[in-house]
Design a protein around this motif. Structure first.
Motif, short mmCIF file in Angstrom:
data_model
loop_
_atom_site.label_atom_id
_atom_site.label_comp_id
_atom_site.label_asym_id
_atom_site.label_seq_id
_atom_site.Cartn_x
_atom_site.Cartn_y
_atom_site.Cartn_z
N PRO A 1 0.86 -1.33 0.08
CA PRO A 1 -0.17 0.04 0.09
C PRO A 1 0.82 1.20 0.05
CG PRO A 1 -0.74 -1.44 1.85
CD PRO A 1 0.46 -1.94 1.17
N MET A 2 2.06 1.11 0.35
CA MET A 2 2.85 2.35 0.59
C MET A 2 3.21 3.04 -0.96
SD MET A 2 5.65 1.68 3.50
CE MET A 2 5.08 1.03 5.21
N HIS A 3 3.15 1.92 -1.78
CA HIS A 3 3.37 2.52 -3.28
C HIS A 3 2.10 3.53 -3.55
CE1 HIS A 3 5.40 -1.41 -3.93
NE2 HIS A 3 6.34 -0.51 -4.83
N PHE A 4 0.90 2.89 -3.19
CA PHE A 4 -0.32 3.89 -3.52
C PHE A 4 -0.12 5.19 -2.64
CE2 PHE A 4 -1.95 -0.42 -3.85
CZ PHE A 4 -1.87 -0.86 -5.06
N LEU A 5 0.18 5.02 -1.48
CA LEU A 5 0.55 6.20 -0.69
C LEU A 5 1.39 7.32 -1.37
CD1 LEU A 5 0.51 4.81 2.97
CD2 LEU A 5 -1.20 6.12 2.24
N GLY A 6 2.67 6.89 -1.83
CA GLY A 6 3.38 7.73 -2.39
C GLY A 6 2.92 8.42 -3.43
N LEU A 7 2.13 7.44 -4.41
CA LEU A 7 1.75 8.12 -5.66
C LEU A 7 0.59 9.11 -5.59
CD1 LEU A 7 1.53 4.67 -7.70
CD2 LEU A 7 3.09 6.70 -8.21
N ALA A 8 -0.10 9.02 -4.30
CA ALA A 8 -1.02 9.86 -4.16
C ALA A 8 -0.58 11.01 -3.15
CB ALA A 8 -2.23 9.18 -2.93
N GLY A 9 0.77 11.01 -2.92
CA GLY A 9 1.48 12.18 -2.78
C GLY A 9 1.72 12.35 -0.90
N MET A 10 1.94 11.08 -0.20
CA MET A 10 2.05 11.35 1.21
C MET A 10 3.68 11.31 1.21
SD MET A 10 0.86 8.88 4.32
CE MET A 10 2.12 8.63 5.69
N PRO A 11 4.08 12.33 1.95
CA PRO A 11 5.63 12.48 2.18
C PRO A 11 6.08 11.36 3.15
CG PRO A 11 4.45 14.35 3.07
CD PRO A 11 3.40 13.56 2.35
N ARG A 12 7.30 10.80 2.91
CA ARG A 12 7.87 10.06 3.92
C ARG A 12 8.36 10.90 5.17
NH1 ARG A 12 14.07 8.99 1.59
NH2 ARG A 12 14.08 7.51 3.51
N ARG A 13 8.80 10.33 6.51
CA ARG A 13 9.26 11.08 7.55
C ARG A 13 8.14 11.90 8.06
NH1 ARG A 13 15.02 11.85 4.66
NH2 ARG A 13 16.12 9.80 5.24
N ILE A 14 7.07 11.60 8.23
CA ILE A 14 6.07 12.66 8.93
C ILE A 14 5.27 11.73 9.76
CG2 ILE A 14 5.82 14.58 7.22
CD1 ILE A 14 3.09 12.87 6.37
#
Lengths: 542, 178
Positions: free
Chosen positions: A440-453
């Motif tokens: 699911p982290m692929h989808f989160l990244g594609l949807a724009g969720m930044p890392r380290r927050i």
């Protein structure tokens, strides 16, 4: 490991020292290998607890358990501990255990330096863990320790810098030992182009470590002098440049990626042929592919920096150079598949982990090729897509290969068989929950969720919940592995000398468990490719 | 282990240790190399006056400019552009003023770093004079007024119609008082 099976008495033979001093003063490559492996597993668990803290906080939007400062410390230390405390020492430990057995050497070349290499690690780990307790807490700049964040934080950062210095010295000494052992101590007949792939992989990895760990040491030393001695390497106001830090760091950082991947490739190149009961397909091309990955890894570092405003020409160069690495990596993947092709395959736990490795590492490789496209990377940079990518190559890549290796060589190391049923449960459990966590982290990244927050916008909630649930079950599953190891070491079925029908490298030609002093006299070998032993004469153990 | 074998091993150990030391030196050598590459390619040269563009003086397209400033948390600067918005024409010589105050009770040396939004506009804003070209020193509580003189290059793509120019002020450590 408990009994000495061979009683041949060499004039200078000495038994095993006992008690604590056996481990503190260990110079035997098997003892040191065992120390490395247990140390890295302890680090794996502590880094894993930090990962679970991260996932617990991210289960829901808003702040639940930790303040952002502490959350950032968890992400930073999770990365540092897993990279420098878990994966790298685990591979060094395997190399210590296996290299002398595979190439017919009596021990590692420098036994006392070997002891020192290991015993530097616990103080470094203590520095890292203790830094949570100092004012300002642990380093919180991300494992990359980017300036200018790293030039500003509290004394936790200084402790991290010293820990990196110590771990760097440890891994450089370990690598020198590996290179000298492989180049100088091979038994007659074990030529370089016949040597097992694991030996090749650790040899090239050791060269990479010697070439880039000093660069990291240089980078963090500059951070240290910027922090305390008034230098301005990375301080824009004083004429320095924070981007320079990124260049120096990633000159280390990208080869580091392959330092964690190449030994995994080596392990898989043993497990797949064994359980496919066929020789490794394309051994020579495997050697050259491994070497070219090692060389190319020095020319791609700035693909981590596409968002820094590099000129388009430089972006294109690093983009194409990065894509080029897919070629030798593809050679390896296709060679493993060709090895399995029409083989008489059985699916014991090491083979399951090896096949899981190939599938998931390839997914991670493909998302890596996606990220290498500069235009795409500018959108995905520092997003969860990157997090998904590197966990596919490091967890399903490096970690799965380590599990494959432990299950595969466990009988030779301990003289006992592990519990096959628990091993299979461990594999399927890990495979499923790994994907639940990280896909699911692929989808989160594609949807724009930044890392380290520590907090995120509401629309990311569902995928984060899925990932958190997956992470806790994945973590739980690793206790199955620990339980299996502990019980099997004590009460496992006795293992035969060669528990795997298709295994043909040198370590399977000696008694099980491996005698404390193996190959006290070098054997004369007749070897085929990938270290397959055709005939062995001599070679004394005691 | 035979002693001849051991001395052969030691020779290799020394060679490998030298490689490690050389690579440690290489990390430090990257610092001047980086500077030389940046200078040779003209990248990242923010503290150098630009040459006025060829067509300067010939008024061109109209653009809107916003002037802004930023101070890192914890630093005692007060920075204020005296003009915050301006309609300018490309090719026109523009002067705006910034007022910088050292709000601390010690002597401080500051360095301003410009930033453009959109970033692509950066290379077309030709600064002829700027306080960001050198470090500026301030007495405790002192306020200074600085001009910025620039021309927006008429070669700038037409799709950029607004530009924000923002300065961040940093303290140069070890240059001021205590």
């Amino acid at each position: 490991m408990a009994t000495v099976t061979d009683t041949q008495h060499a004039p200078h033979s000495h038994g095993k020292p006992s008690g604590l001093s056996r481990w503190l003063t260990a110079t035997n490559h098997k003892d040191i290998g065992t120390l490395y492996l247990w140390f890295s597993f302890a680090m794996f668990l502590s880094g894993g607890v930090m990962a679970l803290c991260i996932r617990a906080e991210l289960f829901h939007p808003g702040l639940q358990f930790f303040q952002p400062e502490l959350f950032n410390q968890f992400t930073t230390l999770h990365g540092l501990i897993m990279v420098f405390g878990a994966i790298m020492p685990a591979f060094t430990g395997l190399a210590n255990w296996l290299l002398p057995l595979m190439i017919g050497a009596p021990d590692m070349a420098f036994a006392r330096m070997n002891n020192w290499s290991f015993w530097l690690l616990p103080p470094a780990a203590l520095l890292l863990l203790a830094s949570f307790a100092v004012p300002g807490g642990a380093a919180a700049a991300g494992w990359t320790l980017y300036a200018p964040l790293s030039t500003q934080m509290g004394m936790g950062m200084d402790m991290t810098i010293f820990a990196i210095h110590i771990m760097g010295i440890s891994s450089i000494m370990g690598s020198i030992n590996i290179i000298v052992t492989i180049l100088n101590l091979r038994a007659p007949g074990m030529t370089l182009m016949k040597m097992p792939m694991f030996a090749w992989a650790t040899l090239i990895t050791a060269y990479l470590i010697i070439a880039v760990m000093p660069v990291l040491a240089g980078a963090v030393t500059m951070v240290l002098t910027d922090r305390h001695f008034g230098t301005h390497f990375f301080n824009a106001a004083g004429g320095g440049d924070p981007i320079l830090y990124q260049h120096v760091f990633w000159f280390f950082g990208h080869p580091e990626v392959y330092i964690m991947a190449l030994p995994a490739f080596g392990i898989i190149s043993h497990v797949i042929p064994t359980f496919a009961r066929k020789p490794l397909f394309g051994y020579t091309s495997m050697v050259y592919a491994t070497s070219s990955i090692g060389i190319l890894s020095f020319m791609v570092w700035a693909h981590h920096m596409f968002a820094t405003g590099m000129p388009a020409t430089a972006q294109l160069f690093f983009m194409y150079a990065t894509m080029l690495i897919a070629v030798p990596t593809g050679v390896k993947v296709f060679n493993w598949i060709a090895t399995m092709w029409e083989g008489s395959m059985t699916f014991e736990t090491p083979m399951l982990f090896a096949i899981g490795f190939i599938m998931l590492f390839t997914i991670g490789g493909l998302s890596g090729v996606t990220l290498s496209v500069a235009a795409v990377d500018i959108a995905l940079h520092a997003s969860y897509y990157v997090v998904a990518h590197f966990h596919y190559v490091l967890v399903a890549g490096a970690l799965f290969s380590l599990f494959a290796a432990i299950y595969y060589w466990f009988p030779k190391m301990t003289g006992k068989m592990y519990n096959e049923r628990l091993g299979k449960v461990h594999f399927w459990w890990s495979l499923i929950w790994f994907n639940v966590t990280f896909f699911p982290m692929h989808f989160l990244g594609l949807a724009g969720m930044p890392r380290r927050i520590p907090d995120y916008a509401l629309q990311f909630t569902t995928f984060n919940e899925i990932a958190s649930v997956g992470a806790f079950f994945f973590g739980l599953g690793q206790l199955i592995f620990l339980y299996n190891m502990l019980v099997s070491i004590r009460r496992g079925e006795p293992a035969p000398q060669k528990p795997w029908e298709g295994a043909d490298t040198l370590e399977w030609q000696i008694p099980t468990p491996a005698p404390y002093h193996s190959f006290a006299e070098a054997p004369e070998l007749e070897v085929a490719e990938n270290g397959a032993i055709r005939a062995m004469k001599g070679g004394k153990h005691h | 282990m035979e002693s001849s074998q051991h001395s052969v091993n030691l020779v290799l150990l020394k060679k490998l240790a030298i490689i490690a030391l050389v690579m440690f030196g290489f990390a430090w050598a990257l610092v001047p190399m980086y500077r030389v590459i940046c200078e040779a390619t003209g990248l990242n040269q923010i503290a150098v006056a630009d040459a006025a563009p060829m067509q300067a003086g010939a008024a061109g397209a109209q653009i809107e400019m916003t002037f802004d400033s930023m101070v890192q948390a914890g630093l005692p600067w007060r920075v204020r552009p005296l003009t915050s918005h301006l309609k300018v024409k490309t090719g026109e010589f523009i002067r705006v003023d910034y007022e910088i105050t050292n709000a601390s009770d010690r002597r401080m040396v500051g360095q301003a770093v410009p930033r453009y939004l959109p970033a692509a506009a950066g290379e077309y804003v030709k600064k002829l004079d700027c306080f960001c070209f050198k470090q500026q020193s301030f007495e405790p509580g002192q306020t200074k007024r600085f001009p910025v003189v620039f021309v927006v290059d008429p070669k700038m793509p037409r799709d950029i119609s607004t530009i924000t120019l923002a300065y961040s002020i940093f303290e140069v450590p070890g240059q001021g008082g205590l």
